[in-house]
Design an enzyme around this catalytic site. Structure first.
Site, PDB file in Angstrom:
ATOM      1  N   LEU A  62      47.692  13.377   2.530  1.00 36.62           N
ATOM      2  CA  LEU A  62      48.280  14.363   1.810  1.00 36.62           C
ATOM      3  C   LEU A  62      46.981  14.754   0.085  1.00 36.62           C
ATOM      4  CD1 LEU A  62      51.919  14.686   1.854  1.00 36.62           C
ATOM      5  CD2 LEU A  62      50.169  16.157   3.240  1.00 36.62           C
ATOM      6  N   SER A  63      46.748  15.220  -0.498  1.00 36.80           N
ATOM      7  CA  SER A  63      46.382  15.469  -1.224  1.00 36.80           C
ATOM      8  C   SER A  63      47.326  15.176  -2.636  1.00 36.80           C
ATOM      9  CB  SER A  63      45.520  16.733  -1.681  1.00 36.80           C
ATOM     10  OG  SER A  63      44.493  16.331  -0.880  1.00 36.80           O
ATOM     11  N   THR A 115      43.304  16.581  -4.946  1.00 37.29           N
ATOM     12  CA  THR A 115      43.041  15.937  -5.885  1.00 37.29           C
ATOM     13  C   THR A 115      41.822  15.811  -7.420  1.00 37.29           C
ATOM     14  OG1 THR A 115      44.806  14.455  -4.822  1.00 37.29           O
ATOM     15  CG2 THR A 115      44.065  14.163  -7.396  1.00 37.29           C
ATOM     16  N   ALA A 116      40.836  15.489  -6.174  1.00 36.69           N
ATOM     17  CA  ALA A 116      39.728  16.017  -6.917  1.00 36.69           C
ATOM     18  C   ALA A 116      39.429  17.239  -7.134  1.00 36.69           C
ATOM     19  CB  ALA A 116      38.306  15.888  -5.937  1.00 36.69           C
ATOM     20  N   HIS A 159      35.283  11.144  -1.155  1.00 36.77           N
ATOM     21  CA  HIS A 159      34.643  10.069   0.391  1.00 36.77           C
ATOM     22  C   HIS A 159      33.338   9.409   0.197  1.00 36.77           C
ATOM     23  CE1 HIS A 159      37.862  11.394   2.053  1.00 36.77           C
ATOM     24  NE2 HIS A 159      37.975  12.724   2.276  1.00 36.77           N
TER      25      HIS A 159
END
Length: 300
Positions: A62-63, A115-116, A159
């Site tokens: 999960l984020s 989240t980013a 990533h």
């Protein structure tokens, strides 16, 4: 007399080298899983975030932004964190400019539950224009300046793109892990593994224990786990794959620890204060909820 069938635990994680490294031992039957049987589904993180609203996976990446909407369905595992310790998602563009210049520019993002995305909203202190682009196409879209007919001025990369963006002649605008540390003196908590709340307490504890064991196995058998992870590196050579894995599978991944937990709470509070997250969420870990907790050692 026939044995009882093993309980199926469906695991969702991203098809990238760090998650592959983390789950190597479980994916390749290196561990005794007892009464549990693990089945892996490799899906991009934003798809996993959305799937988690239906709770169809027993264990899922999960984020931590997405977790703010999912705390009624999932508990956070103590192990399995992806933390950016003075590094993290990056905003890149064809030409360098101050980060404030991008408040009115269209940015390719890997998903609005990542989240980013939350960190960039906090950094820009603005609701910027964006286009959702699959994470592994953001570099290409940013270089081209278009994605499916929509203009792209900059890209928010996660990533392996964090190590390869310069090969596409793109310029770094801001590293959100660096920015976050300057703001909070904490690592940036990007992702976690959530285990479904409705599982039996003993199953939850076994799932968390085995997740941790898989991470530790990879760290203790690095070369063979890295051989496996290379198959998910999207063109990274062994040196860069090893570098990327080290960034996101490390002591933070073994255990959030007190600073990591504080970082999660700080992220969720700041997201709420900024109006990005609609309610204040206090993160709950397996050990916070189950009687006796999941008291695992803080290192392998």
């Amino acid at each position: 007399m026939s044995q009882n069938p093993k309980q199926l635990i469906r695991v969702g994680h991203s098809p990238d080298s760090d998650d592959a490294f983390m789950f190597y031992a479980l994916a390749k039957d290196k561990l005794d899983t007892g009464d549990l049987r693990f089945e892996h589904e490799l899906v991009d993180i934003e798809t996993l975030n959305h799937r988690a609203f239906q709770g169809d996976l027993e264990l899922t990446a999960l984020s931590l932004h997405a977790y703010a909407y999912l705390d009624d369905k999932y508990l956070l595992c103590t192990s399995g964190a992806s933390m950016g310790d003075r590094y993290g998602p990056m905003l890149v563009a064809r030409q360098a400019a101050p980060v404030e210049a991008f408040r009115q520019q269209t940015i390719a993002v890997p998903g609005t539950l990542t989240t980013a995305y939350l960190a960039l909203r906090l950094c820009l202190n603005a609701d910027f224009p964006y286009v959702v682009v699959p994470f592994d196409q953001i570099l290409e879209a940013t270089v081209a300046g278009w994605y499916e007919g929509q203009p792209i001025d900059a890209g928010l990369i996660i990533h392996e793109g964090q190590l390869t963006y310069s090969e596409s002649q793109l310029e770094l605008v801001v590293d959100l892990g660096v920015w976050w540390h300057e703001q909070t003196q904490l690592p940036l908590p990007l992702g976690a593994n959530g285990v479904r709340r409705d599982l039996a307490p003993g199953v939850i504890q076994d799932v968390e224990r085995l997740l941790r064991a898989s991470i530790c196995y990879g760290l203790e058998h690095r070369e063979e786990a890295l051989d496996y992870a290379l198959g998910f590196g999207r063109g990274l050579d062994r040196s860069k794959a090893d570098q990327f894995v080290a960034m996101y599978v490390n002591e933070w991944t073994v255990d959030f620890g007190v600073p990591g937990r504080r970082a999660v709470a700080t992220l969720l509070r700041r997201g709420f204060d900024a109006g990005v997250i609609p309610r204040l969420v206090i993160p709950q870990f397996v050990s916070d909820v189950l009687q006796g907790g999941s008291q695992l050692p803080s290192s392998c």
